[in-house]
Write an enzyme that holds these catalytic residues in place. Structure first.
Site, short mmCIF file in Angstrom:
data_model
loop_
_atom_site.label_atom_id
_atom_site.label_comp_id
_atom_site.label_asym_id
_atom_site.label_seq_id
_atom_site.Cartn_x
_atom_site.Cartn_y
_atom_site.Cartn_z
N LYS A 120 -19.19 -5.39 9.23
CA LYS A 120 -17.91 -6.31 8.81
C LYS A 120 -17.16 -6.20 9.95
CE LYS A 120 -15.45 -6.99 4.86
NZ LYS A 120 -15.02 -6.58 3.36
N HIS B 202 0.79 -1.26 0.10
CA HIS B 202 0.06 0.06 -0.22
C HIS B 202 0.85 1.18 -0.19
CE1 HIS B 202 -3.10 -2.65 2.48
NE2 HIS B 202 -3.60 -2.53 1.27
N ARG C 54 -2.29 -6.42 -8.12
CA ARG C 54 -1.48 -7.36 -8.00
C ARG C 54 -1.60 -8.39 -9.06
NH1 ARG C 54 -2.83 -7.96 -1.78
NH2 ARG C 54 -4.90 -7.23 -3.02
N SER D 94 -2.92 -7.70 3.39
CA SER D 94 -3.27 -7.59 4.83
C SER D 94 -3.47 -8.79 5.39
CB SER D 94 -4.42 -6.55 5.10
OG SER D 94 -3.87 -5.27 4.20
P1 ADP Z 1 -9.96 -3.58 -0.16
O1 ADP Z 1 -10.45 -4.30 1.16
O2 ADP Z 1 -10.80 -2.38 -0.86
O3 ADP Z 1 -9.42 -4.41 -1.09
P2 ADP Z 1 -7.20 -3.43 0.58
O4 ADP Z 1 -6.65 -2.68 2.06
O5 ADP Z 1 -6.83 -4.72 0.75
O6 ADP Z 1 -8.28 -2.80 0.74
O7 ADP Z 1 -6.52 -2.82 -0.53
C1 ADP Z 1 -6.53 -1.55 -1.12
C2 ADP Z 1 -5.97 -1.39 -2.30
O8 ADP Z 1 -4.53 -1.56 -2.46
C3 ADP Z 1 -6.71 -2.28 -3.23
O9 ADP Z 1 -6.74 -1.77 -4.63
C4 ADP Z 1 -5.80 -3.37 -3.38
O10 ADP Z 1 -5.61 -4.09 -4.70
C5 ADP Z 1 -4.32 -2.76 -3.19
N1 ADP Z 1 -3.31 -3.39 -2.49
C6 ADP Z 1 -3.37 -4.23 -1.67
N2 ADP Z 1 -2.21 -5.00 -1.34
C7 ADP Z 1 -1.47 -4.43 -2.31
C8 ADP Z 1 0.18 -4.77 -2.73
N3 ADP Z 1 0.73 -5.62 -2.04
N4 ADP Z 1 0.57 -3.95 -3.61
C9 ADP Z 1 0.02 -3.13 -4.36
N5 ADP Z 1 -1.43 -2.65 -4.04
C10 ADP Z 1 -2.05 -3.45 -3.18
#
Ligand code: ADP
Length: 157
Positions: free
Chosen positions: A41, A17, A90, A128
């Site tokens: 949730k 992120h 990803r 995450s």
């Molecule tokens: P959500 O629950 O909305 O998917 P996340 O916190 O999992 O939220 O992810 C937020 C954004 O960051 C999403 O667009 C996700 O694809 C992206 N993202 C998550 N992990 C990574 C990573 N390792 N590298 C780049 N982008 C990521």
């Protein structure tokens, strides 16, 4: 002013992120990282902790602000006067969901564009949910999350 919103659960924020927001911060004048607060949730960390950890992790990026929101991302973006939603992609895993979501957002508000940024090679396999699992079983997450997250998890979990 070019403003973009980068929404997500960030539960917790990972280096993947951080990589995306750091790169996006060079493209836009202002970025709002928007932590989704979804009361129906159950999250790993409460929204207030996720927001604080994000704030601490992006302190070095002067044009990045952190907020939380409930409801539709396009509505939040409109309130923030942003015309772009940033999402990270990803390899393979994110495509279908993100494609659907961007189409839906487009139909909800055609003036807001979703911009996809490819995850850095070294971050492709970071998520995450994996951080949550590894941490639960005592594994080392220092290569995957900012130091503030480790300190916080050790203190509260
Ligand atoms: P959500 O629950 O909305 O998917 P996340 O916190 O999992 O939220 O992810 C937020 C954004 O960051 C999403 O667009 C996700 O694809 C992206 N993202 C998550 N992990 C990574 C990573 N390792 N590298 C780049 N982008 C990521």
């Amino acid at each position: 002013m070019s403003v973009a919103v980068y929404p997500g659960s960030f539960d917790p924020i990972t280096l993947g992120h951080l990589d995306i927001v750091g790169r996006a911060a060079r493209l836009f004048e202002h970025i709002v990282m928007a932590v989704v607060n979804n009361p129906s949730k159950t999250s790993f960390l409460p929204t207030s902790d996720r927001v604080r950890l994000l704030k601490e992790s992006v302190e070095h990026l002067s044009n990045v602000e952190v907020k939380s929101f409930e409801g539709l991302t396009v509505d939040f973006a409109k309130n923030e006067k942003a015309n772009v939603i940033i999402r990270g992609l990803r390899a393979v895993s994110d495509f279908e969901y993100e494609f659907k979501m961007s189409q839906m957002n487009k139909s909800l508000n055609p003036t807001i564009e979703t911009l996809f940024m490819m995850a850095g090679l070294e971050y492709q396999f970071m998520s995450s949910s994996l951080v949550q699992e590894v941490f639960k079983f005592g594994g080392d997450i220092s290569q995957v999350v900012p130091p503030q997250v480790i300190q916080h998890l050790k203190a509260v979990k």
